[in-house]
Design a protein around this motif. Sequence first.
Motif, PDB file in Angstrom:
ATOM      1  N   VAL A 140     -24.573 -17.533  49.484  1.00 20.38           N
ATOM      2  CA  VAL A 140     -25.836 -17.673  49.823  1.00 20.38           C
ATOM      3  C   VAL A 140     -26.052 -19.060  50.390  1.00 20.38           C
ATOM      4  O   VAL A 140     -25.455 -20.095  49.750  1.00 20.38           O
ATOM      5  CB  VAL A 140     -26.644 -17.186  48.731  1.00 20.38           C
ATOM      6  CG1 VAL A 140     -26.877 -16.111  48.499  1.00 20.38           C
ATOM      7  CG2 VAL A 140     -26.662 -18.176  47.562  1.00 20.38           C
ATOM      8  N   PRO A 141     -26.871 -19.150  51.516  1.00 15.26           N
ATOM      9  CA  PRO A 141     -26.893 -20.367  52.342  1.00 15.26           C
ATOM     10  C   PRO A 141     -28.116 -21.174  51.282  1.00 15.26           C
ATOM     11  O   PRO A 141     -28.903 -20.649  50.670  1.00 15.26           O
ATOM     12  CB  PRO A 141     -27.459 -20.118  53.542  1.00 15.26           C
ATOM     13  CG  PRO A 141     -27.975 -18.732  53.595  1.00 15.26           C
ATOM     14  CD  PRO A 141     -27.239 -17.892  52.378  1.00 15.26           C
ATOM     15  N   CYS A 145     -29.956 -11.614  52.826  1.00 13.32           N
ATOM     16  CA  CYS A 145     -28.553 -11.682  52.859  1.00 13.32           C
ATOM     17  C   CYS A 145     -27.864 -10.531  52.497  1.00 13.32           C
ATOM     18  O   CYS A 145     -26.833 -10.384  52.314  1.00 13.32           O
ATOM     19  CB  CYS A 145     -28.214 -12.676  51.525  1.00 13.32           C
ATOM     20  SG  CYS A 145     -28.686 -14.435  52.076  1.00 13.32           S
ATOM     21  N   GLY A 146     -28.703  -9.306  52.262  1.00 12.47           N
ATOM     22  CA  GLY A 146     -27.992  -8.052  52.193  1.00 12.47           C
ATOM     23  C   GLY A 146     -28.028  -7.270  50.756  1.00 12.47           C
ATOM     24  O   GLY A 146     -27.405  -6.481  50.507  1.00 12.47           O
ATOM     25  N   SER A 147     -29.316  -7.601  50.051  1.00 10.96           N
ATOM     26  CA  SER A 147     -29.384  -7.153  48.674  1.00 10.96           C
ATOM     27  C   SER A 147     -29.504  -5.600  48.833  1.00 10.96           C
ATOM     28  O   SER A 147     -28.954  -4.814  47.867  1.00 10.96           O
ATOM     29  CB  SER A 147     -30.822  -7.680  48.140  1.00 10.96           C
ATOM     30  OG  SER A 147     -31.954  -7.508  48.848  1.00 10.96           O
ATOM     31  N   PHE A 148     -30.207  -5.178  49.723  1.00 11.17           N
ATOM     32  CA  PHE A 148     -30.246  -3.631  49.844  1.00 11.17           C
ATOM     33  C   PHE A 148     -28.849  -3.132  51.029  1.00 11.17           C
ATOM     34  O   PHE A 148     -28.240  -2.259  50.779  1.00 11.17           O
ATOM     35  CB  PHE A 148     -31.358  -3.114  50.689  1.00 11.17           C
ATOM     36  CG  PHE A 148     -32.520  -3.499  49.855  1.00 11.17           C
ATOM     37  CD1 PHE A 148     -32.713  -2.552  48.533  1.00 11.17           C
ATOM     38  CD2 PHE A 148     -33.531  -4.208  50.200  1.00 11.17           C
ATOM     39  CE1 PHE A 148     -33.726  -2.752  47.817  1.00 11.17           C
ATOM     40  CE2 PHE A 148     -34.615  -4.337  49.229  1.00 11.17           C
ATOM     41  CZ  PHE A 148     -34.717  -3.781  47.973  1.00 11.17           C
ATOM     42  N   ALA A 206     -28.957 -16.350  56.841  1.00 13.25           N
ATOM     43  CA  ALA A 206     -29.141 -15.194  55.728  1.00 13.25           C
ATOM     44  C   ALA A 206     -28.384 -14.211  56.552  1.00 13.25           C
ATOM     45  O   ALA A 206     -27.237 -13.567  55.737  1.00 13.25           O
ATOM     46  CB  ALA A 206     -30.583 -14.827  55.655  1.00 13.25           C
ATOM     47  N   LEU A 207     -28.393 -13.844  57.836  1.00 10.91           N
ATOM     48  CA  LEU A 207     -27.594 -13.040  58.455  1.00 10.91           C
ATOM     49  C   LEU A 207     -25.856 -13.301  58.399  1.00 10.91           C
ATOM     50  O   LEU A 207     -25.324 -12.339  58.139  1.00 10.91           O
ATOM     51  CB  LEU A 207     -28.090 -12.592  59.918  1.00 10.91           C
ATOM     52  CG  LEU A 207     -29.212 -11.602  60.240  1.00 10.91           C
ATOM     53  CD1 LEU A 207     -29.424 -11.708  61.670  1.00 10.91           C
ATOM     54  CD2 LEU A 207     -28.950 -10.235  59.564  1.00 10.91           C
ATOM     55  N   ALA A 246     -24.526 -15.018  56.139  1.00 11.58           N
ATOM     56  CA  ALA A 246     -24.035 -14.627  54.797  1.00 11.58           C
ATOM     57  C   ALA A 246     -23.804 -13.157  54.628  1.00 11.58           C
ATOM     58  O   ALA A 246     -22.753 -12.869  53.980  1.00 11.58           O
ATOM     59  CB  ALA A 246     -25.086 -15.416  53.749  1.00 11.58           C
ATOM     60  N   LEU A 247     -24.545 -12.424  55.094  1.00  7.56           N
ATOM     61  CA  LEU A 247     -24.633 -10.937  54.989  1.00  7.56           C
ATOM     62  C   LEU A 247     -23.391 -10.684  55.630  1.00  7.56           C
ATOM     63  O   LEU A 247     -22.654  -9.645  55.000  1.00  7.56           O
ATOM     64  CB  LEU A 247     -25.881 -10.320  55.462  1.00  7.56           C
ATOM     65  CG  LEU A 247     -25.951  -8.829  55.490  1.00  7.56           C
ATOM     66  CD1 LEU A 247     -27.457  -8.587  55.751  1.00  7.56           C
ATOM     67  CD2 LEU A 247     -24.916  -8.205  56.205  1.00  7.56           C
ATOM     68  N   ASP A 248     -23.408 -11.073  56.699  1.00  4.28           N
ATOM     69  CA  ASP A 248     -22.010 -10.598  57.690  1.00  4.28           C
ATOM     70  C   ASP A 248     -20.742 -10.945  57.079  1.00  4.28           C
ATOM     71  O   ASP A 248     -19.843 -10.236  57.006  1.00  4.28           O
ATOM     72  CB  ASP A 248     -22.115 -11.186  58.888  1.00  4.28           C
ATOM     73  CG  ASP A 248     -20.904 -10.652  59.866  1.00  4.28           C
ATOM     74  OD1 ASP A 248     -20.830  -9.408  60.365  1.00  4.28           O
ATOM     75  OD2 ASP A 248     -20.317 -11.500  60.421  1.00  4.28           O
ATOM     76  N   HIS A 249     -20.689 -12.108  56.572  1.00  2.00           N
ATOM     77  CA  HIS A 249     -19.501 -12.588  55.994  1.00  2.00           C
ATOM     78  C   HIS A 249     -19.143 -11.947  54.577  1.00  2.00           C
ATOM     79  O   HIS A 249     -17.922 -11.514  54.212  1.00  2.00           O
ATOM     80  CB  HIS A 249     -19.683 -14.051  55.669  1.00  2.00           C
ATOM     81  CG  HIS A 249     -18.493 -15.005  54.784  1.00  2.00           C
ATOM     82  ND1 HIS A 249     -18.263 -14.964  53.475  1.00  2.00           N
ATOM     83  CD2 HIS A 249     -17.462 -15.607  55.510  1.00  2.00           C
ATOM     84  CE1 HIS A 249     -17.149 -15.578  53.376  1.00  2.00           C
ATOM     85  NE2 HIS A 249     -16.502 -15.852  54.247  1.00  2.00           N
ATOM     86  N   GLY A 250     -20.056 -11.647  53.794  1.00  2.00           N
ATOM     87  CA  GLY A 250     -19.934 -10.703  52.690  1.00  2.00           C
ATOM     88  C   GLY A 250     -19.586  -9.319  53.186  1.00  2.00           C
ATOM     89  O   GLY A 250     -18.545  -8.813  52.251  1.00  2.00           O
ATOM     90  N   PHE A 251     -19.877  -8.713  54.122  1.00  2.00           N
ATOM     91  CA  PHE A 251     -19.489  -7.381  54.591  1.00  2.00           C
ATOM     92  C   PHE A 251     -17.862  -7.587  54.970  1.00  2.00           C
ATOM     93  O   PHE A 251     -17.122  -6.878  54.432  1.00  2.00           O
ATOM     94  CB  PHE A 251     -20.132  -7.022  55.767  1.00  2.00           C
ATOM     95  CG  PHE A 251     -19.563  -6.071  56.454  1.00  2.00           C
ATOM     96  CD1 PHE A 251     -19.224  -4.541  56.024  1.00  2.00           C
ATOM     97  CD2 PHE A 251     -19.008  -6.213  57.883  1.00  2.00           C
ATOM     98  CE1 PHE A 251     -18.704  -3.683  56.737  1.00  2.00           C
ATOM     99  CE2 PHE A 251     -18.586  -5.202  58.550  1.00  2.00           C
ATOM    100  CZ  PHE A 251     -18.505  -3.826  58.037  1.00  2.00           C
ATOM    101  N   ARG A 252     -17.515  -8.524  55.621  1.00  2.00           N
ATOM    102  CA  ARG A 252     -16.332  -8.645  56.267  1.00  2.00           C
ATOM    103  C   ARG A 252     -15.241  -9.007  55.328  1.00  2.00           C
ATOM    104  O   ARG A 252     -13.955  -8.569  55.381  1.00  2.00           O
ATOM    105  CB  ARG A 252     -16.173  -9.823  57.322  1.00  2.00           C
ATOM    106  CG  ARG A 252     -17.057  -9.414  58.580  1.00  2.00           C
ATOM    107  CD  ARG A 252     -17.017 -10.309  59.814  1.00  2.00           C
ATOM    108  NE  ARG A 252     -17.814 -10.301  60.929  1.00  2.00           N
ATOM    109  CZ  ARG A 252     -17.476  -9.282  61.868  1.00  2.00           C
ATOM    110  NH1 ARG A 252     -16.490  -8.474  61.857  1.00  2.00           N
ATOM    111  NH2 ARG A 252     -18.532  -8.901  62.732  1.00  2.00           N
TER     112      ARG A 252
END
Length: 413
Positions: free
Chosen positions: A238-239, A275-278, A297-298, A300-306
Amino acid sequence: MTTRFTVQRLGAQGDGIAATAEGEVFIPFALPGETVTAAREKNRATLMAVVEPSPQRVAPACRHFIECGGCAIQHLEADAYRAWKRGKVEHALRSKGIEAEVDAIVPCEPHSRRRVTFSARRTAGGMLFGFVRALSNEIISIGECPIAVPEIMARLEPLKALASLICVTTKPFHMTVTATGSGLDIAASDTGKMDERQRRAAADFVIAQHFARLSVDGEIVIEPQKPMVRFGDVAVNVPPGVFLQATAAAEAAMAERVGAHLARAKRVADLFSGCGSFALRLAAKAEVHAVEGDAAALAALDHGFRFATGLRRVTTERRDLFRRPLTFKELNAFDGLVFDPPRAGAEDQSKQIARSDVPLVAAVSCNPVTLARDLAILLAGGYRLKSVTPVDQFLWSPHVETVALLEKPRKRR
């Protein structure tokens, strides 16, 4: 002048409300049915003594209660407290003409809040570090907080020492501390501009204390460990200063309800995704398009997905949904939708959702008033309210989260 009052009910902020010939008087820390004495000033009064206590009055959980402004209602018995919070949601819905059964509130346990914002100020007597007194700017030093997770409260003295190291002002400043899987993430603001010597000293202290990160006014000073939060099975770095739900348990409870409602959806939009909690939980079963105005936030979400495995495709879009909501034509590409806006709600976005034919919608809100307004728009657009569940993640405060689930028969194309 001290006056005797009989308290009739609890107000929206947790104050006891007494009716008088001159109008209602709001008395913090008084409960319905009590006879109290209080010093009145216009429509507010300071509680002086409880003459006849309510049977629902209990001993506060924290020795700083009343002095500290963080909690409003530790003195109310648990069942009555939860009924009051549930009633806030019921009242907000009724005010918009929405008659709906409101589920029992999902309770919040003590020692569960993973993010705490401290206030600090350098004085002639040393560093003040704690919380702000109610209705004032005075900082109250604290030695305990039964709301926060133990990982934060066990480090009060090192956090206070760090506040002293980074302080370059005589004005009050804030230090937000988040407990993550990698350690404490510390984000300070308005501390003044540190010189290189101070930055090195602060960085050395962070390393010695095994803190995960220190940032000041959004700039990372040092990051020995990337702060990590898990959304379901997905780890996200998370940032600094990014939005997170206040408690992990409440987040999981809300995500469970949203996920069950959208279980049949194959393509889901997550609006105000953070950040993608849902989004990252929903991606276990559906393709997800996450829309958010915060670029960090986006990312971080994208990095978590990848770096995750076993997820369906997740796409991201940076977009200010207040200025440019997704149109109903864009929304019609999805068969499921979740939106979790800030306290102001999502009025313009709700108008577009109401015009769409997305069959399954989950609305999440930390403000029952704006939620009721947005739900009224959706209901007028043909949606049917399936359930409303209050979630308490702001223990002993007036705030309550809510998950509302809606559906609409989809038009044939």
